[in-house]
Design a protein around this motif. Structure first.
Motif, PDB file in Angstrom:
ATOM      1  N   THR A   1     -24.924  20.036  14.773  1.00 33.91           N
ATOM      2  CA  THR A   1     -24.103  19.690  15.933  1.00 33.91           C
ATOM      3  C   THR A   1     -24.790  18.599  16.741  1.00 33.91           C
ATOM      4  O   THR A   1     -25.954  18.728  17.111  1.00 33.91           O
ATOM      5  CB  THR A   1     -23.884  20.925  16.841  1.00 33.91           C
ATOM      6  N   LEU A   2     -24.066  17.521  17.015  1.00 33.63           N
ATOM      7  CA  LEU A   2     -24.572  16.426  17.838  1.00 33.63           C
ATOM      8  C   LEU A   2     -23.474  16.039  18.817  1.00 33.63           C
ATOM      9  O   LEU A   2     -22.378  15.617  18.407  1.00 33.63           O
ATOM     10  CB  LEU A   2     -24.956  15.229  16.968  1.00 33.63           C
ATOM     11  N   GLU A   3     -23.746  16.190  20.112  1.00 30.56           N
ATOM     12  CA  GLU A   3     -22.719  15.955  21.121  1.00 30.56           C
ATOM     13  C   GLU A   3     -23.272  15.136  22.289  1.00 30.56           C
ATOM     14  O   GLU A   3     -24.336  15.432  22.810  1.00 30.56           O
ATOM     15  CB  GLU A   3     -22.163  17.281  21.650  1.00 30.56           C
ATOM     16  N   PHE A   4     -22.495  14.130  22.688  1.00 35.69           N
ATOM     17  CA  PHE A   4     -22.725  13.354  23.913  1.00 35.69           C
ATOM     18  C   PHE A   4     -21.432  13.423  24.713  1.00 35.69           C
ATOM     19  O   PHE A   4     -20.436  12.792  24.338  1.00 35.69           O
ATOM     20  CB  PHE A   4     -23.072  11.896  23.587  1.00 35.69           C
ATOM     21  N   ARG A   5     -21.421  14.169  25.814  1.00 33.83           N
ATOM     22  CA  ARG A   5     -20.215  14.377  26.609  1.00 33.83           C
ATOM     23  C   ARG A   5     -20.395  13.846  28.037  1.00 33.83           C
ATOM     24  O   ARG A   5     -21.385  14.139  28.690  1.00 33.83           O
ATOM     25  CB  ARG A   5     -19.863  15.871  26.697  1.00 33.83           C
ATOM     26  N   SER A   6     -19.418  13.088  28.479  1.00 39.35           N
ATOM     27  CA  SER A   6     -19.344  12.637  29.883  1.00 39.35           C
ATOM     28  C   SER A   6     -20.612  11.910  30.325  1.00 39.35           C
ATOM     29  O   SER A   6     -21.234  12.246  31.330  1.00 39.35           O
ATOM     30  CB  SER A   6     -19.067  13.833  30.807  1.00 39.35           C
ATOM     31  N   ASN A   7     -20.987  10.903  29.560  1.00 39.41           N
ATOM     32  CA  ASN A   7     -22.156  10.077  29.883  1.00 39.41           C
ATOM     33  C   ASN A   7     -21.696   8.639  30.109  1.00 39.41           C
ATOM     34  O   ASN A   7     -21.685   7.825  29.176  1.00 39.41           O
ATOM     35  CB  ASN A   7     -23.186  10.136  28.756  1.00 39.41           C
ATOM     36  N   ALA A   8     -21.299   8.323  31.340  1.00 36.45           N
ATOM     37  CA  ALA A   8     -20.764   6.991  31.627  1.00 36.45           C
ATOM     38  C   ALA A   8     -21.792   5.896  31.390  1.00 36.45           C
ATOM     39  O   ALA A   8     -21.439   4.744  31.120  1.00 36.45           O
ATOM     40  CB  ALA A   8     -20.271   6.940  33.073  1.00 36.45           C
ATOM     41  N   GLY A   9     -23.061   6.233  31.507  1.00 35.40           N
ATOM     42  CA  GLY A   9     -24.116   5.232  31.321  1.00 35.40           C
ATOM     43  C   GLY A   9     -24.568   5.071  29.889  1.00 35.40           C
ATOM     44  O   GLY A   9     -25.490   4.293  29.616  1.00 35.40           O
ATOM     45  N   LEU A  10     -23.941   5.780  28.957  1.00 38.49           N
ATOM     46  CA  LEU A  10     -24.290   5.639  27.536  1.00 38.49           C
ATOM     47  C   LEU A  10     -23.436   4.532  26.944  1.00 38.49           C
ATOM     48  O   LEU A  10     -22.218   4.672  26.788  1.00 38.49           O
ATOM     49  CB  LEU A  10     -24.043   6.956  26.807  1.00 38.49           C
ATOM     50  N   ILE A  11     -24.055   3.403  26.619  1.00 40.21           N
ATOM     51  CA  ILE A  11     -23.323   2.221  26.180  1.00 40.21           C
ATOM     52  C   ILE A  11     -23.785   1.826  24.777  1.00 40.21           C
ATOM     53  O   ILE A  11     -24.593   2.501  24.155  1.00 40.21           O
ATOM     54  CB  ILE A  11     -23.539   1.056  27.163  1.00 40.21           C
ATOM     55  N   GLY A  12     -23.238   0.703  24.312  1.00 41.03           N
ATOM     56  CA  GLY A  12     -23.643   0.191  23.002  1.00 41.03           C
ATOM     57  C   GLY A  12     -22.850   0.800  21.870  1.00 41.03           C
ATOM     58  O   GLY A  12     -21.847   1.490  22.070  1.00 41.03           O
TER      59      GLY A  12
ATOM     60  N   VAL B   1     -19.456  14.949  18.382  1.00 38.38           N
ATOM     61  CA  VAL B   1     -18.628  14.760  19.576  1.00 38.38           C
ATOM     62  C   VAL B   1     -19.236  13.658  20.433  1.00 38.38           C
ATOM     63  O   VAL B   1     -20.343  13.800  20.950  1.00 38.38           O
ATOM     64  CB  VAL B   1     -18.522  16.072  20.392  1.00 38.38           C
ATOM     65  N   LEU B   2     -18.522  12.554  20.566  1.00 36.42           N
ATOM     66  CA  LEU B   2     -18.903  11.446  21.447  1.00 36.42           C
ATOM     67  C   LEU B   2     -17.747  11.258  22.415  1.00 36.42           C
ATOM     68  O   LEU B   2     -16.871  10.424  22.224  1.00 36.42           O
ATOM     69  CB  LEU B   2     -19.156  10.171  20.640  1.00 36.42           C
ATOM     70  N   LEU B   3     -17.728  12.054  23.480  1.00 37.19           N
ATOM     71  CA  LEU B   3     -16.574  12.167  24.363  1.00 37.19           C
ATOM     72  C   LEU B   3     -16.880  11.626  25.753  1.00 37.19           C
ATOM     73  O   LEU B   3     -17.875  11.992  26.373  1.00 37.19           O
ATOM     74  CB  LEU B   3     -16.156  13.643  24.458  1.00 37.19           C
TER      75      LEU B   3
ATOM     76  N   ALA C   1     -13.306  10.453  21.429  1.00 36.68           N
ATOM     77  CA  ALA C   1     -12.302  10.108  22.436  1.00 36.68           C
ATOM     78  C   ALA C   1     -12.919   9.520  23.696  1.00 36.68           C
ATOM     79  O   ALA C   1     -14.077   9.776  24.026  1.00 36.68           O
ATOM     80  CB  ALA C   1     -11.486  11.353  22.787  1.00 36.68           C
ATOM     81  N   ALA C   2     -12.064   8.740  24.411  1.00 40.30           N
ATOM     82  CA  ALA C   2     -12.395   8.218  25.738  1.00 40.30           C
ATOM     83  C   ALA C   2     -13.660   7.372  25.737  1.00 40.30           C
ATOM     84  O   ALA C   2     -14.584   7.579  26.516  1.00 40.30           O
ATOM     85  CB  ALA C   2     -12.506   9.364  26.750  1.00 40.30           C
ATOM     86  N   ASN C   3     -13.709   6.398  24.827  1.00 40.84           N
ATOM     87  CA  ASN C   3     -14.747   5.370  24.811  1.00 40.84           C
ATOM     88  C   ASN C   3     -14.049   4.011  24.800  1.00 40.84           C
ATOM     89  O   ASN C   3     -12.920   3.891  25.291  1.00 40.84           O
ATOM     90  CB  ASN C   3     -15.653   5.559  23.594  1.00 40.84           C
ATOM     91  N   TRP C   4     -14.686   3.015  24.250  1.00 41.63           N
ATOM     92  CA  TRP C   4     -14.096   1.677  24.173  1.00 41.63           C
ATOM     93  C   TRP C   4     -14.071   1.186  22.726  1.00 41.63           C
ATOM     94  O   TRP C   4     -14.196  -0.007  22.460  1.00 41.63           O
ATOM     95  CB  TRP C   4     -14.878   0.692  25.054  1.00 41.63           C
TER      96      TRP C   4
END
Length: 482
Positions: free
Chosen positions: A148-159, A175-177, A201-204
């Motif tokens: 399991t690898l999850e990054f949730r609600s991290n507005a400062g995570l870019i690239g 999960v990269l949400l 979801a909810a990235n660029w």
């Protein structure tokens, strides 16, 4: 006697417990299994990178897996030693480890060789002052165990998503949400054949959906919503036969809905809202028997509703087909969806009368038909309007009306006009003649009320006959009394 017998046994039990403590003393905390020193050093350094140098774990006894564990750190025994199996950073609970403003991924994180789960929640929050990128290297060191690898609600995570994610062959949940990630979707994610959940979801993210995503045949959840994805759906999506939920809403996807959608027999949620799909509703949609929610609104799909056998979708609870350019009539087969709670058909070009059977749907609690070209008289009950209130939407249908005399104004459907009762009148022709003369005032009144000329002559004749008969009866009465 019996009471004293019970009391003696209680006293004896308490004495035995006291003697046990006196003889053997308190538990020996040194008997706790130790953590390998290399593992502890790697964990402490990794945590410091996220929460700050002030933290050194000195108050943990004897280690993070002992009597005072860290909130968010889970351990398991391997060959008699503790190793970290799960690490969660961020304000998940009240006493969780909060991230510092300026965080860093330290290489010691990748030395936790038994790590199965790694989660970051609201850890990297400042995209302007302290932006953070995901490390591009060393992920292969976690490939043996990470599930399991999850990054949730991290507005400062870019690239971009590192290509080395493709080495995590045991990964079951990625999960990269709600982050600030950019770029095209990494094609090597399609090689993670053990994945059961893929949420990006909810990235660029932009560009096309990779064809090899269709090879993830163990996938249960696929959520690529709220991005900038474009192009058509891959035909390989027909291979996602285990899929339960598919959410591609709020993108720029286009083209026809592929017929291979019918292969997704286990799908319960299909959400394609707010895209650019066209070409009408593919008939293969009716083969998705397990569907509970179908949301296709805000797509220029066009076509009509007549081509599908809606009664095949007996599990549907939510059906949202609003703002799709649909034309034609609403098929009566929709009224056979007995589990339906929400029906959205607003903002289309639908025509014809509404079937009264729509009001007999046993579970329906919201029915939106506003903004169409529906006609005729609504034949729903006063009870139905009272139950639904504003959740029955029929406004902006200019030629739709309701029978005003059958219900109080308070229960009338919102925004729908009452039906007009037809009143016909025959205007008198003042130039008409009766015999040789014109009508008198009484004759003119009768004609203007809808009586014909012949009827007026008939009235006069009947009146004279009645007068004659009354005279004759009066004479008979007088003769009989003489």
């Amino acid at each position: 006697m019996k009471s004293s017998y019970i009391n003696s046994h209680v006293i004896l039990a308490l004495c035995i417990m006291y003697l046990g403590v006196w003889c053997f003393g308190e538990p020996d905390y040194n008997d706790v299994a130790p953590m390998e020193e290399v593992e502890k050093t790697a964990l402490y350094s990794a945590i410091q990178g996220f929460v700050g140098h002030w933290w050194n774990g000195s108050d943990l006894y004897p280690d993070p897996c002992g009597w005072t564990p860290i909130q968010g750190v889970s351990c398991d025994l391997f060959d008699g030693l503790w190793y970290v199996t799960a690490l969660s950073i961020g304000p998940i609970q009240d006493n969780s480890l909060d991230c510092a403003p300026n965080v860093e991924f330290r290489p010691q994180l990748f030395e936790l060789k038994h790590l199965k789960s790694l989660n970051f929640f609201k850890c990297f929050v400042s995209p302007h002052k302290h932006p953070v990128t995901i490390p591009g290297k060393n992920w292969e060191k976690l490939a043996g165990n990470l599930e399991t690898l999850e990054f949730r609600s991290n507005a400062g995570l870019i690239g971009k998503v590192p290509t080395s994610f493709g080495s995590l062959i045991r990964l079951q949940s990625l999960v990269l949400l709600e982050n600030g990630l950019v770029g095209e979707l990494p094609t090597n994610v399609g090689n993670l054949t053990k994945l059961k959940r893929l949420v990006l979801a909810a990235n660029w993210f932009y560009g096309r959906i990779p064809d090899n995503f269709g090879g993830l045949n163990e996938l249960l959840i696929l959520d690529l919503s709220r991005n900038l994805l474009s192009g058509s759906l891959p035909l390989t999506f027909g291979g996602l036969t285990s899929l339960l939920k598919l959410d591609l809403s709020n993108n720029q996807l286009e083209g026809n809905l592929p017929t291979v959608m019918g292969y997704l027999k286990n799908l319960t949620l299909l959400d394609l809202r707010k895209n650019r799909f066209s070409g009408g509703l593919t008939k293969s949609l009716q083969e998705m028997y397990s569907l509970e929610e179908m949301a296709l609104s805000d797509n220029p799909i066009g076509g009509d509703l007549q081509g599908l056998e809606w009664h095949s979708l007996q599990n549907l609870v939510v059906l949202d087909l609003s703002n799709m350019g649909l034309a034609g009539e609403i098929p009566e087969s929709i009224t056979e969806l007995k589990r339906l709670r929400f029906l959205g058909l607003s903002g289309n070009k639908l025509t014809g009368n509404l079937s009264p059977k729509l009001a007999t749907l046993p579970c329906v609690s919201a029915l939106y038909l506003n903004g169409n070209n529906l006609t005729g008289e609504l034949k729903f009950s006063e009870w139905f309007y009272g139950k639904m209130g504003r959740r029955f939407g029929a406004w902006n249908n200019p030629n739709l009306c309701y029978p005003a005399g059958l219900m109080p104004t308070g229960h009338a459907p919102y925004g729908v006009k009452p039906c007009q009762q037809e009143v016909t009148s025959l205007e008198a022709n003042t130039n008409s003649k009766l015999g040789e003369g014109n009508f008198d005032q009484n004759s003119h009144f009768m004609v203007s009320s809808g009586f014909s000329i012949n009827i007026i002559d008939g009235f006069r004749w009947v009146f004279l006959v009645q007068v004659f008969m009354m005279i004759q009866l009066f004479n008979c009465f007088l003769e009989s009394n003489l």
